[in-house]
Scaffold this active site. Structure first.
Site, short mmCIF file in Angstrom:
data_model
loop_
_atom_site.label_atom_id
_atom_site.label_comp_id
_atom_site.label_asym_id
_atom_site.label_seq_id
_atom_site.Cartn_x
_atom_site.Cartn_y
_atom_site.Cartn_z
N SER A 1 0.81 -1.23 0.00
CA SER A 1 0.00 0.00 0.00
C SER A 1 0.85 1.27 0.00
CB SER A 1 -0.92 0.02 1.22
OG SER A 1 -1.59 1.25 1.27
N LYS B 1 -13.81 -4.69 2.51
CA LYS B 1 -14.62 -3.52 2.15
C LYS B 1 -16.13 -3.73 2.31
CE LYS B 1 -11.73 -1.07 -1.19
NZ LYS B 1 -11.68 -0.59 -2.58
N ASN C 1 -14.68 2.15 1.84
CA ASN C 1 -13.21 2.20 1.94
C ASN C 1 -12.73 3.21 2.98
OD1 ASN C 1 -13.51 4.66 0.64
ND2 ASN C 1 -11.86 4.31 -0.82
N ASP D 1 -13.75 6.10 -3.61
CA ASP D 1 -13.16 5.72 -4.91
C ASP D 1 -13.84 6.42 -6.09
OD1 ASP D 1 -11.10 4.08 -4.07
OD2 ASP D 1 -12.31 2.26 -4.13
N GLY E 1 -14.48 -4.21 -17.62
CA GLY E 1 -14.43 -4.85 -16.31
C GLY E 1 -15.70 -4.61 -15.53
N ALA E 2 -15.96 -5.50 -14.57
CA ALA E 2 -17.19 -5.40 -13.78
C ALA E 2 -16.95 -5.80 -12.33
CB ALA E 2 -18.28 -6.29 -14.41
N GLY F 1 -14.97 -4.70 -8.38
CA GLY F 1 -15.18 -3.68 -7.36
C GLY F 1 -14.90 -2.27 -7.86
N LEU G 1 -7.27 2.58 -14.70
CA LEU G 1 -7.19 2.70 -13.24
C LEU G 1 -5.86 2.18 -12.69
CD1 LEU G 1 -10.06 3.58 -13.39
CD2 LEU G 1 -10.69 1.84 -11.75
N TYR H 1 -2.07 1.97 -11.81
CA TYR H 1 -1.03 3.00 -11.61
C TYR H 1 0.37 2.40 -11.55
CZ TYR H 1 -2.22 1.64 -6.84
OH TYR H 1 -2.51 0.92 -5.71
N GLY I 1 -4.06 5.77 -13.46
CA GLY I 1 -4.75 5.56 -12.18
C GLY I 1 -4.15 6.29 -10.99
P1 NAP Z 1 -11.71 -7.13 -9.10
O1 NAP Z 1 -12.91 -6.81 -8.29
O2 NAP Z 1 -10.99 -8.40 -8.85
O3 NAP Z 1 -12.16 -7.07 -10.66
C1 NAP Z 1 -11.24 -7.43 -11.66
C2 NAP Z 1 -11.88 -7.24 -13.04
O4 NAP Z 1 -10.86 -7.51 -14.01
C3 NAP Z 1 -13.03 -8.19 -13.33
O5 NAP Z 1 -13.96 -7.55 -14.17
C4 NAP Z 1 -12.32 -9.33 -14.08
O6 NAP Z 1 -13.18 -10.03 -14.97
C5 NAP Z 1 -11.32 -8.55 -14.89
N1 NAP Z 1 -10.16 -9.36 -15.27
C6 NAP Z 1 -9.21 -9.87 -14.46
N2 NAP Z 1 -8.32 -10.57 -15.19
C7 NAP Z 1 -8.74 -10.52 -16.47
C8 NAP Z 1 -8.24 -11.05 -17.70
N3 NAP Z 1 -7.12 -11.78 -17.74
N4 NAP Z 1 -8.90 -10.76 -18.84
C9 NAP Z 1 -10.04 -10.02 -18.81
N5 NAP Z 1 -10.56 -9.49 -17.70
C10 NAP Z 1 -9.92 -9.74 -16.54
O7 NAP Z 1 -10.58 -6.00 -8.95
P2 NAP Z 1 -10.83 -4.43 -8.66
O8 NAP Z 1 -10.74 -4.18 -7.20
O9 NAP Z 1 -12.04 -4.00 -9.41
O10 NAP Z 1 -9.50 -3.79 -9.30
C11 NAP Z 1 -9.31 -3.80 -10.70
C12 NAP Z 1 -8.12 -2.92 -11.09
O11 NAP Z 1 -8.36 -1.56 -10.71
C13 NAP Z 1 -6.80 -3.31 -10.43
O12 NAP Z 1 -5.78 -3.18 -11.39
C14 NAP Z 1 -6.62 -2.27 -9.34
O13 NAP Z 1 -5.25 -2.01 -9.04
C15 NAP Z 1 -7.24 -1.06 -10.00
N6 NAP Z 1 -7.73 -0.06 -9.02
C16 NAP Z 1 -7.13 1.16 -9.01
C17 NAP Z 1 -7.54 2.12 -8.12
C18 NAP Z 1 -6.89 3.47 -8.12
O14 NAP Z 1 -7.01 4.20 -7.11
N7 NAP Z 1 -6.24 3.85 -9.17
C19 NAP Z 1 -8.58 1.83 -7.20
C20 NAP Z 1 -9.18 0.56 -7.24
C21 NAP Z 1 -8.72 -0.39 -8.16
P3 NAP Z 1 -14.08 -11.27 -14.45
O15 NAP Z 1 -15.31 -10.65 -13.84
O16 NAP Z 1 -14.38 -12.02 -15.71
O17 NAP Z 1 -13.25 -12.04 -13.47
#
Ligand code: NAP
Length: 280
Positions: free
Chosen positions: A20, A71, A92, A107, A132-133, A135, A224, A226, A247
């Site tokens: 973190s 969360k 969060n 967020d 994506g779908a 969190g 998103l 970074y 991000g």
């Molecule tokens: P999550 O809930 O695990 O969701 C992951 C998403 O990515 C799902 O839609 C998943 O699809 C898809 N995915 C994973 N691997 C894949 C692949 N190989 N091909 C296609 N789709 C794939 O994760 P999250 O918490 O939403 O986080 C997602 C990203 O956002 C991470 O990279 C995280 O670091 C980033 N993030 C950034 C911030 C910021 O402050 N910049 C904040 C939050 C998150 P399925 O539904 O099919 O599994």
């Protein structure tokens, strides 16, 4: 800063937590104002979770951040949730207000503030594709759905999850929200594409969530992720003259909004940004 008997604690709880960057950002902001607080990260397992929450409440914390995997679990330990947290279905940031523990989700607002500041786009009336779908898509989707966009297309490899999210978001926007698997056509018609998947994140830096030939120069492409700052998706977008947004800004602004909720002071954004970029 000097730690004294007056110093209080703000925390981040999650598991794992070692990666973190929140302590760097928040301690920089606290030191900027010379406030008598320290921000610490605690690795808390699911088994330890209730004890940790009771401990923070008993120790007089003014609030804390919550990250994966807690969360949703945190919600049952709070007195109330703000509308954004209830609708996103995750908290969060916890804030002590008038002897109550209130849950927020910073967020979505963090994303919008960053998009406005760095992406320089007014999303009102625009078509948006969310890749994506998970969190992060829920938070970003809620923020965009409440910003008068014209259309949101949710594209996900697991279509059922896109359908679930689209159904949820439909409540917040006047136009249609479409779940799809293949987003080629939707990207042609969109002004903004947001990658909320983890595809392209370190160490898989060459992976791209879509075929880069689907991009066009009139897009703002937002990722998103970074780490790295320039994902393969953003590199492909830049190479054809499209605007890009990474991000890092969302990371900073979600923290800034939490800081404001806890302390009632404007967060020193540039100081927080330097705390992240100085170390790389
Ligand atoms: P999550 O809930 O695990 O969701 C992951 C998403 O990515 C799902 O839609 C998943 O699809 C898809 N995915 C994973 N691997 C894949 C692949 N190989 N091909 C296609 N789709 C794939 O994760 P999250 O918490 O939403 O986080 C997602 C990203 O956002 C991470 O990279 C995280 O670091 C980033 N993030 C950034 C911030 C910021 O402050 N910049 C904040 C939050 C998150 P399925 O539904 O099919 O599994």
């Amino acid at each position: 800063m000097q730690i004294t008997s007056q110093t209080k604690t703000i925390a981040l709880i999650g598991h794992p937590i070692a990666h973190s960057r929140s302590p760097e950002m928040h301690n920089a902001a606290l030191q900027y104002y010379n406030l008598p607080y320290v921000y610490l990260a605690y690795d808390i397992s699911i088994e330890q979770f209730s004890d940790a929450i009771n401990g923070m409440k008993a120790l007089g914390f003014i609030g804390w951040n919550v990250t994966i995997p807690h969360k949703v679990r945190i919600m049952e330990h709070l007195d109330e949730c703000a509308v954004d947290a209830s609708e996103i279905g995750a908290v969060n940031t916890v804030v002590r207000q008038d002897q109550k523990w209130i849950g927020y989700n910073t967020d979505g607002m963090g994303y919008l503030r960053s998009l406005k500041e760095e992406g320089k786009i007014d999303v009102k009336g625009k078509r948006v594709v969310i890749l994506g779908a998970g969190g992060a898509a829920r938070a970003v989707g809620y923020a965009l759905a409440t910003s008068a966009v014209e259309q949101i297309v949710v594209a996900n490899r697991t279509l059922s999850k896109a359908e679930q999210l689209a159904k949820h978001l439909e409540k917040w926007t006047k136009t249609d929200v479409r779940p799809i698997y293949d987003c080629k056509q939707a990207i042609q018609e969109a002004a903004l594409v947001v990658n909320t998947t983890s595809v392209g994140m370190h160490p898989h830096v060459n992976d791209c969530p879509i075929d880069p030939t689907w991009l066009h120069e009139d897009l703002l492409v937002s990722d998103l992720i970074y780490e790295p700052r320039q994902t393969a998706l953003l590199q492909a977008a830049s190479s054809i003259g499209a605007k890009t947004h990474n991000g890092l800004g969302m990371l900073i602004h979600q923290a800034a909004y939490a800081f404001e909720l806890w302390l009632g002071k404007q967060a020193p954004i540039e100081r927080m940004r330097s705390a992240l970029t100085e170390r790389g």
